[in-house]
Structure formats: structure tokens, C-alpha cells
Design a protein around this motif. Structure first.
Motif, short mmCIF file in Angstrom:
data_model
loop_
_atom_site.label_atom_id
_atom_site.label_comp_id
_atom_site.label_asym_id
_atom_site.label_seq_id
_atom_site.Cartn_x
_atom_site.Cartn_y
_atom_site.Cartn_z
N ARG A 9 0.84 -1.21 0.00
CA ARG A 9 0.00 0.00 0.00
C ARG A 9 0.86 1.26 0.00
O ARG A 9 0.47 2.31 0.49
N LYS A 42 3.24 3.63 -2.74
CA LYS A 42 3.48 3.82 -4.16
C LYS A 42 4.14 5.17 -4.42
O LYS A 42 3.80 6.17 -3.78
N ILE A 87 -3.98 6.32 -4.94
CA ILE A 87 -3.78 5.87 -3.56
C ILE A 87 -5.00 5.13 -3.03
O ILE A 87 -4.86 4.11 -2.34
N LEU A 145 -4.94 1.56 -3.90
CA LEU A 145 -4.10 0.75 -3.01
C LEU A 145 -4.86 0.38 -1.74
O LEU A 145 -4.81 -0.76 -1.29
N LEU A 146 -5.54 1.36 -1.19
CA LEU A 146 -6.28 1.17 0.06
C LEU A 146 -7.40 0.16 -0.13
O LEU A 146 -7.63 -0.72 0.71
N THR A 166 -6.46 1.27 8.38
CA THR A 166 -5.66 0.90 7.22
C THR A 166 -5.08 2.16 6.59
O THR A 166 -5.77 3.17 6.47
N ALA A 221 -2.59 3.88 3.40
CA ALA A 221 -1.90 3.79 2.11
C ALA A 221 -1.11 5.08 1.93
O ALA A 221 -1.53 6.15 2.40
#
Length: 149
Positions: free
Chosen positions: A12, A14, A28, A31-32, A77, A79
């Protein structure tokens, strides 16, 4: 409470190419949305963009921390996107944003959520860390820079 670094998975992170806010957020949030703890990626995406319409999540120093709390998220979570060239983010200080840390949190975690936001903001005020993140060539470099702080 878990350590912030433990919430940051290498998959997560980049180095992003986007130069505008919406494109950067899309890179983004994608990714999350892949995280096991995110049960509805479309809901997270909508919530992130709705939040940005209300008020930019830039905090100055080339940093933005878009964040949402949703029922469809099972655990905090994170990212991360780092932009070498910078993103036109509608920042309050009119500076380009280079570091975007996106957080999705479950409902009912208000205290932890605020604590993580504050800790990330404080962590990123460290100019040596910001410099390390901007010099990073790979997600692994970013991960290691964060681990060192």
C-alpha cells in the motif's frame, strides 16, 4: 493500540505519477481498496472524494492526510503515495503536495483515529523524514524510511 508502522503494508505504498489531486487520490485509494480490511472499496473512494470536496486535507509542508471512517472498514488501514514532482492539491498554503497518507478507519474508533492522525502529522513535521521519503526510489525505500522513524 497498534503502532503506526504496523498499519503500513509495503503493498500500500506507491511512488505516484499524478500531477493533479483527483488522479493522485485515485492512485492511492486503489491501493487502500485492495486491503483485506476494506470491505467496500467503492464506498471508501466515494467517502475520500466527498471529504475532499468539503475541505482539503493538506496540512502544509507538502503533506496531505485524506482520511475517512466507515462501517465497511474492519481495522485502521493506511496507504501512502509519494510524488517527486508534486501534486496540485488545492493546499491551503498553495504549495504542491509530495506526501499523501490516506487513512481508512472503522466507525467507533474515534480516539484511535484522532491519535493516528495526530501522530502522522507530528511524524511528518520531521524534515529529515520528509527528505528521506522524497529521495526514495522505490516503495521499499519509503517503507524503510518510515521504519527508521
Amino acid at each position: 493500540m497498534r503502532k503506526i508502522f504496523d498499519m503500513i503494508s509495503l503493498d500500500r505504498i506507491k511512488i505516484i505519477d499524478a500531477s493533479d489531486k483527483n488522479s493522485a487520490l485515485l492512485e492511492i485509494v486503489d491501493l487502500l481498496a485492495k486491503a483485506d480490511s476494506v470491505k467496500d472499496g467503492a464506498e471508501v473512494k466515494k467517502a475520500i472524494f466527498d471529504r475532499e470536496k468539503i475541505l482539503s486535507t493538506s496540512i502544509g509542508l507538502g503533506i496531505a492526510i485524506p482520511h475517512v471512517r466507515l462501517e465497511s472498514v474492519t481495522e485502521m488501514t493506511i496507504a501512502i503515495g509519494v510524488s517527486k514532482k508534486g501534486v496540485d492539491y488545492d493546499a491551503f498554503d498553495d504549495q504542491l503536495v509530495h506526501i499523501i497518507i490516506m487513512i481508512a478507519s472503522p466507525l467507533g474508533t474515534h480516539r484511535e483515529y484522532l491519535s493516528v492522525l495526530a501522530k502522522i502529522a507530528l511524524l511528518l513535521k520531521n524534515s529529515a523524514l520528509r527528505e528521506s521519503l522524497l529521495k526514495a526510489e522505490t516503495p521499499e525505500d519509503i517503507h524503510m524510511a518510515l521504519k527508521g522513524h
